[in-house]
Design an enzyme around this catalytic site. Structure first.
Site, PDB file in Angstrom:
ATOM      1  N   GLU A 173       0.816  -1.222   0.000  1.00  0.00           N
ATOM      2  CA  GLU A 173       0.000   0.000   0.000  1.00  0.00           C
ATOM      3  C   GLU A 173       0.845   1.265   0.000  1.00  0.00           C
ATOM      4  OE1 GLU A 173      -4.404  -0.921   1.915  1.00  0.00           O
ATOM      5  OE2 GLU A 173      -3.049   0.346   3.040  1.00  0.00           O
ATOM      6  N   HIS A 222       9.572 -26.306   0.563  1.00  0.00           N
ATOM      7  CA  HIS A 222       8.935 -27.419  -0.147  1.00  0.00           C
ATOM      8  C   HIS A 222       7.706 -26.951  -0.909  1.00  0.00           C
ATOM      9  CE1 HIS A 222      11.484 -30.454   1.840  1.00  0.00           C
ATOM     10  NE2 HIS A 222      11.532 -29.523   2.788  1.00  0.00           N
ATOM     11  N   LYS A 230     -14.233   1.076  -2.820  1.00  0.00           N
ATOM     12  CA  LYS A 230     -15.088   1.472  -1.683  1.00  0.00           C
ATOM     13  C   LYS A 230     -16.292   2.257  -2.202  1.00  0.00           C
ATOM     14  CE  LYS A 230     -11.793   2.306   2.084  1.00  0.00           C
ATOM     15  NZ  LYS A 230     -11.297   3.395   2.928  1.00  0.00           N
TER      16      LYS A 230
HETATM   17  O1  PA5 Z   1      -3.114   1.582   5.945  1.00  0.00           O
HETATM   18  C1  PA5 Z   1      -4.248   1.988   5.887  1.00  0.00           C
HETATM   19  O2  PA5 Z   1      -4.537   3.168   6.105  1.00  0.00           O
HETATM   20  C2  PA5 Z   1      -5.400   1.054   5.589  1.00  0.00           C
HETATM   21  O3  PA5 Z   1      -4.993  -0.228   5.300  1.00  0.00           O
HETATM   22  C3  PA5 Z   1      -6.350   1.004   6.779  1.00  0.00           C
HETATM   23  O4  PA5 Z   1      -5.673   0.511   7.892  1.00  0.00           O
HETATM   24  C4  PA5 Z   1      -7.589   0.138   6.500  1.00  0.00           C
HETATM   25  O5  PA5 Z   1      -8.209   0.555   5.309  1.00  0.00           O
HETATM   26  C5  PA5 Z   1      -8.580   0.235   7.634  1.00  0.00           C
HETATM   27  O6  PA5 Z   1      -8.956   1.559   7.829  1.00  0.00           O
HETATM   28  P1  PA5 Z   1      -9.590   2.054   9.176  1.00  0.00           P
HETATM   29  O7  PA5 Z   1      -8.623   1.896  10.259  1.00  0.00           O
HETATM   30  O8  PA5 Z   1      -9.954   3.493   8.918  1.00  0.00           O
HETATM   31  O9  PA5 Z   1     -10.818   1.228   9.415  1.00  0.00           O
END
Ligand code: PA5
Length: 439
Positions: free
Chosen positions: A284, A313, A428
């Site tokens: 990410e 393996h 989303k």
């Molecule tokens: O790194 C990030 O920001 C995302 O992976 C969030 O952790 C994830 O989308 C969850 O978001 P939130 O904590 O707002 O529920």
């Protein structure tokens, strides 16, 4: 203390790196450190937040002994760190241990909205002895909020609406989001994720620390480890700065050898979830379409999780003989729990198996790691090793900081924003649209 070795990438000829090209990067380190500081990211300062640690410890002490089960509702950065801490630092069969042996609650992390997982958890939970820890930075994530609504209704049914509130604790933003509003309206305890701490960088905030404290993990020791490694991550001498070294070899291997995948392969089952945590962090943070100045680049390093020795393996055939597109980072533990377990010589009658006589499982694990490393090297495949003396709170704190720091450097190398995730948004938006319009 964590150690980092990567010398072998310089002895792979046409498949590795030239020392000179690594050395040419070293002068960038002070400027990168300045830039990283200027990004204002809170993960760097979390280990200094003594008030946060105190608040978490006080809460954990207050609820100690009251609950048999803790259920974490969260996803992505709000779940992966928790799972990593539990898997690394607690008994491998924690939830199966008899209650007298555990002395602390079972922990379940529900990071999916799979109804099967939720419905079947009811076979274990006694709601009157369950604490739900709802973790969402935005306070609006549909997966987490839908689970919250579901379990709030369930808890009210089991315990009544007044008592139900005592079975929830929240971790969210200080002001934003629906969850914060619920906490204020219903008087539910609520811990804050600082606004400048991104989800995947939040393991050392209440996101990871609160569930950890509820399981008796030493939050102070985690923070001490993180502080020790942070001093290295912020050090402008490259020999001390493992985060910079790691980012530099990842960046150069990609740029010069088209090696675009990073395999993280811990040689400890309990560190498998560290590779899951890192998978999100690298994917990410570095998978981005545009540079900070708006140039289209579509950069990224694809993370792969592997486990030593198990995946020797399963995956190593590909890593040795498949495309030349992977850097393998081993995580090595010098002293594993149960390190003295030995293969009994007396039982080995076959000469073919005699090489196993009297070998400890620690030795077997360690030799297999070195053998895999050597084989990869002979095939001309780059590897590096992060080693820790033992799996402890301190070493976990160090690993988190080393790896988060390496991501910060990668962000500067690629000149991208390592702290946002615009590519997650579109799906989303469609989920919401489809639920509103297409049902
Ligand atoms: O790194 C990030 O920001 C995302 O992976 C969030 O952790 C994830 O989308 C969850 O978001 P939130 O904590 O707002 O529920």
């Amino acid at each position: 203390m964590v150690q980092f070795r990567y010398d072998s990438v310089f002895s792979l000829g046409e498949f590795g790196l030239k020392k000179a090209s690594f050395e040419a990067q070293i002068s960038k380190l002070p400027k990168f450190l300045e830039l990283i500081r200027s990004r204002g990211q809170g993960f760097i300062d979390l280990p200094d937040d003594a008030a946060m640690v105190r608040g978490i410890e006080e809460y954990a002490a207050k609820v100690r002994g009251k609950f048999d089960h803790v259920v974490v509702l969260g996803i992505g950065g709000s779940a992966l760190g928790v799972t990593c801490l539990m898997d690394a630092l607690k008994h491998p069969y924690w939830n199966e241990l008899p209650k007298q042996k555990r002395k602390q609650p079972q922990l379940f992390v529900l990071d999916n909205v799979d109804p099967a997982q939720m419905a079947q958890l009811d076979d274990i939970l006694n709601y009157k002895k369950t604490l739900f820890v709802v973790i969402t930075k935005s306070g609006t994530t549909p997966e987490t909020m839908s689970q919250y609504y579901f379990y709030r209704a369930k808890m009210e049914k089991a315990a009544g609406s007044i008592i139900a509130k005592k079975h929830f604790v929240f971790v969210t933003d200080a002001t934003r989001g629906v969850l914060r509003g619920i906490a204020e309206k219903d008087g539910i305890p609520c811990f804050t994720i600082p606004a400048n701490v991104g989800g995947r960088f939040s393991v050392l905030s209440p996101v990871g620390l609160l569930p950890a404290a509820l399981l008796g993990i030493s939050v102070k020791a985690l923070m001490a480890g993180a502080r020790a490694q942070r001093a290295q991550f912020l050090d402008s001498r490259y020999v001390r700065n493992f985060s910079f070294q790691l980012a530099t070899i990842q960046y150069l291997l990609q740029k010069e050898r088209n090696i675009s995948m990073t395999v993280m392969m811990p040689y400890a089952t309990s560190l498998g979830s560290l590779a899951d945590w890192y998978r999100q962090l690298l994917a990410e943070s570095i998978g981005k379409a545009v540079t900070r100045d708006g140039k289209k680049v579509h950069v990224g390093l694809t993370p792969i999780k592997a486990l030593g020795v198990t995946d020797q393996h399963s995956q190593v055939q590909l890593y040795n003989e498949g495309p030349r597109d992977k850097l393998t980072i081993f995580i090595e533990v010098e002293s594993l729990f149960g390190k003295n377990l030995t293969i009994p010589s007396a039982k080995i009658a076959s000469p073919e198996m005699a090489y196993l006589k009297g070998v400890t499982f620690q030795e077997l694990m360690s030799v297999e790691k070195r053998a895999t490393e050597r084989a990869l090297h002979e095939y001309g495949r780059p590897t590096a090793t992060i080693s820790i003396p033992k799996i402890t709170e301190e070493s976990l704190g160090e690993l988190f900081m080393l790896l988060e720091g390496s991501i910060a450097f990668l962000g500067e190398y690629y000149n991208i924003d390592a702290y946002d995730q615009p590519g997650v948004e579109l799906a989303k938006v469609y989920t919401k649209k489809m639920l509103l319009e297409d049902r």
